[in-house]
Structure formats: C-alpha cells, structure tokens
Design an enzyme around this catalytic site. Structure first.
Site, mmCIF file in Angstrom:
data_model
loop_
_atom_site.group_PDB
_atom_site.id
_atom_site.type_symbol
_atom_site.label_atom_id
_atom_site.label_comp_id
_atom_site.label_asym_id
_atom_site.label_seq_id
_atom_site.Cartn_x
_atom_site.Cartn_y
_atom_site.Cartn_z
ATOM 1 C CG ASP A 66 -2.021 1.046 1.350
ATOM 2 O OD1 ASP A 66 -2.024 1.927 0.258
ATOM 3 O OD2 ASP A 66 -2.836 1.205 2.110
ATOM 4 C CG ASP A 87 -2.632 3.428 -3.069
ATOM 5 O OD1 ASP A 87 -3.939 3.053 -3.089
ATOM 6 O OD2 ASP A 87 -2.374 4.331 -1.983
ATOM 7 C CD GLU A 88 -5.396 -1.072 -0.680
ATOM 8 O OE1 GLU A 88 -5.741 -1.910 0.016
ATOM 9 O OE2 GLU A 88 -5.918 0.080 -0.684
HETATM 10 P P1 TTP Z 1 -5.450 5.136 0.173
HETATM 11 O O1 TTP Z 1 -4.685 4.044 -0.046
HETATM 12 O O2 TTP Z 1 -6.704 4.892 1.350
HETATM 13 O O3 TTP Z 1 -4.780 6.302 1.134
HETATM 14 P P2 TTP Z 1 -3.418 6.966 0.861
HETATM 15 O O4 TTP Z 1 -2.630 6.112 -0.125
HETATM 16 O O5 TTP Z 1 -3.577 8.460 0.502
HETATM 17 O O6 TTP Z 1 -2.671 7.233 2.412
HETATM 18 P P3 TTP Z 1 -2.288 5.653 3.340
HETATM 19 O O7 TTP Z 1 -0.847 6.202 3.577
HETATM 20 O O8 TTP Z 1 -3.087 6.042 4.746
HETATM 21 O O9 TTP Z 1 -2.573 4.336 2.651
HETATM 22 O O10 TTP Z 1 -6.133 5.864 -0.942
HETATM 23 C C1 TTP Z 1 -5.271 5.787 -2.140
HETATM 24 C C2 TTP Z 1 -5.644 7.032 -2.952
HETATM 25 O O11 TTP Z 1 -6.839 7.293 -3.619
HETATM 26 C C3 TTP Z 1 -5.090 8.377 -2.301
HETATM 27 O O12 TTP Z 1 -4.052 8.770 -2.251
HETATM 28 C C4 TTP Z 1 -6.260 9.388 -2.812
HETATM 29 C C5 TTP Z 1 -7.320 8.520 -3.470
HETATM 30 N N1 TTP Z 1 -8.591 8.574 -2.524
HETATM 31 C C6 TTP Z 1 -9.661 9.579 -2.607
HETATM 32 O O13 TTP Z 1 -9.362 10.309 -3.858
HETATM 33 N N2 TTP Z 1 -10.728 9.662 -2.035
HETATM 34 C C7 TTP Z 1 -10.821 8.951 -0.992
HETATM 35 O O14 TTP Z 1 -11.987 9.124 -0.180
HETATM 36 C C8 TTP Z 1 -9.890 7.747 -0.544
HETATM 37 C C9 TTP Z 1 -10.016 6.935 0.485
HETATM 38 C C10 TTP Z 1 -8.790 7.785 -1.457
#
Ligand code: TTP
Length: 396
Positions: A9, A106-107
C-alpha cells in the site's frame, strides 16, 4: 509449502507523488483535492497534514479550518497517478511475483509463497518490493506479509508510513489479539456495536467467545466469519487477473455528508479507480451499481444496465450519478457512498436498458479517449492530460 501473502500500500499516494514532483513541498502539509473556498473533499493529504486530523473524504472547508497557512492545496493529476500506478504494478510483477492482484490504484496483494530460493526470507521479499517501488517511481510503500489476506493487510497498516511488517504463522495470534475488533472484515457499523454490547473490545475478546454465542448474536454466517478471523483464518487466494465478479470502490465519511458536491467528488474518484482497474485488467461492465448508506446504517444499492459494457470513468460516473439523482435522496445525511461495475459482457436484455438512447458511437469515442489517456500518461506522464468533466475538472 505454506501460503504467504503480501499486501503493498503506497503511503499517502497522490500527495506523495505531488511532493516527489515538487521537492519544495517536502515536509509541508499537502492536500490533494478540492481548492479551499470551493466545495468538495480532500482526496488525500500528506502525513504532515494528517497531524492536524485531516484525512481523505473530509470536506475541504473543514480541512482548511484545521490546517496552517503554509499548506499547499493542489488539484489531483489523475493521469500522472495512473501512470505511476502502472509502473508500480509492472515492477512488482517483474521483480517480486507474477501473481499480483491490484485492488486499487495504489494497493495490491501478491502471492509470495515459495520465494525463499529466489529472493530469501519474507523480510527480504518485503524489502525487495519496497526497494523496487522506490527505484522505479521514487515513492515509499508500506508492506505487510502474512499467512493470508487479512493478516497481510493488517500488517501493512501496522507501521505506516514506510513500514515493513512480517507476521509469521506462529506470531499471528499474538499480533491479532490486542487489535480492536473493528479490524476484522465484516465487522462494520452493524456488527461492531453488537459485539461491544457483549462487552467485547479486542480480537482476543472475540476469540474467547464461543462460536454458538457469536452465531446467535450476529447470525450464522457473520458469526462464523468473525469467529474464524479472530483465529487468523481468512482467504489467502490472490487472483492475478481474472475471476473478479465485480470491481467497486466506496468511501466512508467520518461525519455524515449532505452536500451533493461532496458526494459527486467521491463518486468521481470511485469511478476513476474502478475504470482504471477495469481497463488495466481488461474488464468492462454492463451493470453500474451505486451503493449508499445513510445515517443509521440504512444501506441501499441501485443498479442500471448499459447498452454496451464499459470501463470508462465518465460513463461509470454518469450512470452512478444518474442513479443517485433518480432517487429522492437530496438532503439526507450520507455515511458511505460508492459504485461498482459488474456483468462482464452479459446480455443487456437481462435488465431494463435505461441507457439505450446512448449513442454507441459516442461510447466508442469515450473508449478510444480513455485508452489514449492511459497511453499518453504512460508515455509522457507529468503535465500530460486530464479529462474534463462537464463544468469542471475531475477530482477524486
Ligand atoms: P488510500 O490508500 O486509502 O490512502 P493514501 O494512499 O492516500 O494514504 P495511506 O498512507 O493512509 O494509505 O487511497 C489511495 C488514493 O486514493 C489516495 O492517495 C487518494 C485516493 N482517495 C480519494 O481520492 N478519495 C478517498 O476517499 C480515498 C479513501 C482515497
């Protein structure tokens, strides 16, 4: 050979890409999403901004109230994030394991069983993944390795950001026990209060509860599921490409939302995620489903069928938004909203074709446009293209 699953992630993905591309923003709060003064939400923010309690899906007005004056606010550059994501997935596939299941931009889950001879210990496999990502795109990822998807995902969350956590089969119970019971899959807004009413707080508390009691309180299916997970038992299947029944994305708000612009923003983001995964994995859905949960767990899904299967962001978004607008939901406080596509190549006559008026030629164009967008992003990356959405640029 025992099964081993890795969950990768990226950390604060969109915001990290922005900081990488603007070194002067390193160490500063960076918010990607709507601009302050406008309506809309935070897509994500850098860890510097999270210290102020700001998070994804928070209305931008509230984020702006909390954040200091030196905060950087940027609109999302989806095309760039898609390009970076493609590079990450490619490098994971070629350097770590060919079995990569992308679950969002991103996962990903990887089957990393039996890599001892090729790479080494699970720690070495995890480090290799992190280094490969850093080498390819200059970003940090958190990695978790465990005996199944549940453990791998919790492990990647454990030391975020830039974490690497390996949970061996022997450590699994000790790792799970102290965690709050909400980490178990399927323990959400409905089940968590029921378990808390039973005086349970942690996974260990759940584990000490009998199967009979859990089944009678939560229902047979849910009770069994929770019982098994509390013992670290969950699915370890990683699907490289096929076998998906649907692709969906949803977001839960910390506080209920009534502003339709915020809901639209979230659906735009969800459509971009779903469209991205669909295109990347060669899926097109004929059915678009909208999911919405109001205050008090009142959950609804609505589906509609398209005349031609699609993996087009705009088509998916529009179908979902039309579903929203066709209901009398305006002003109701929303807790969760999301959308999905399904029905790969299923004949349209299974459902009423509400979109039959849609010009097929236009759909073809949309598709070509999407492919071109993905391709341009891959080739040219930064500052390349973004699709315009009606009045304004798309925002997640
Ligand atoms: P996430 O993997 O949920 O979060 P993140 O990568 O920003 O942070 P973390 O380090 O906590 O994992 O989401 C991945 C991407 O998806 C994030 O960078 C932006 C987008 N996103 C949105 O646009 N809206 C949302 O509500 C969420 C949850 C994510």
């Amino acid at each position: 050979m025992s099964q081993l699953v890795m969950h990768v992630d990226l950390d604060a993905f969109y915001a990290s890409v922005e900081q990488r591309d603007h070194p002067e923003w390193h160490g500063r709060p960076v918010v990607v999403g709507a601009k302050p003064g406008k309506r809309g939400v935070v897509a994500t923010c850098s860890y510097e901004a999270r210290r102020y309690g700001v998070h994804s899906a928070m209305p931008i007005s509230e984020a702006a109230r909390r954040l200091p004056a030196d905060t950087v606010y940027v609109r999302p550059r989806m095309a760039d994030y898609v390009r970076v994501s493609a590079k990450i997935m490619d490098v994971l596939e070629s350097v770590v394991s060919p079995v990569v299941e992308k679950v969002s931009i991103d996962e990903a889950y990887l089957d990393v069983s039996g890599l001892e001879r090729l790479i080494g210990t699970p720690e070495m496999v995890g480090r290799k993944a992190k280094e490969a990502i850093r080498g390819a795109v200059g970003l940090s990822a958190s990695v978790g390795i465990g005996r199944n998807r549940l453990i791998a995902k919790l492990a990647s969350d454990y030391e975020k950001p830039d974490g690497l956590t390996v949970v061996t089969p022997e450590q699994t119970q000790a790792f799970l026990d102290p965690l709050p019971l909400s980490v178990l899959r399927g323990v959400g807004v409905k089940t968590a209060p029921l378990l808390r009413q039973m005086g349970l707080r942690t996974v260990a508390d759940v584990r000490r509860t009998s199967l009979e009691e859990l089944r009678s309180r939560l229902g047979a299916q849910s009770g069994t599921h929770v019982y098994e997970q509390a013992r670290g038992n969950a699915s370890s299947a990683v699907y490289a490409v096929t076998e998906r029944k649907s692709i969906s994305k949803e977001s839960t708000y910390n506080e209920d939302v009534t502003d339709p612009e915020v809901l639209r923003d979230t659906l735009r983001w969800a459509a971009q995620e779903v469209g991205y995964l669909g295109r990347r994995e060669g899926y097109k859905g004929r059915v678009v489903t909208l999911k919405i949960r109001f205050r008090g767990f009142d959950t609804h899904t609505r589906s509609r069928s398209l005349s031609v299967p699609t993996a087009n962001d705009l088509e998916i978004f529009r179908a979902a938004w039309a579903l929203f607008e066709s209901e009398d939901w305006a002003g109701k406080p929303v807790r969760l909203i999301g959308l999905g596509i399904s029905g790969w190549g299923r004949p349209a006559d299974l459902q009423e074709d509400l979109f039959s008026a849609k010009d097929e030629a236009l759909q073809g164009e949309q598709e070509i446009l999407d492919e071109a967008l993905d391709e341009i992003s891959r080739k040219f990356g930064r500052g390349s293209v973004q699709r315009g959405l009606s009045r304004r640029k798309p925002s997640p």
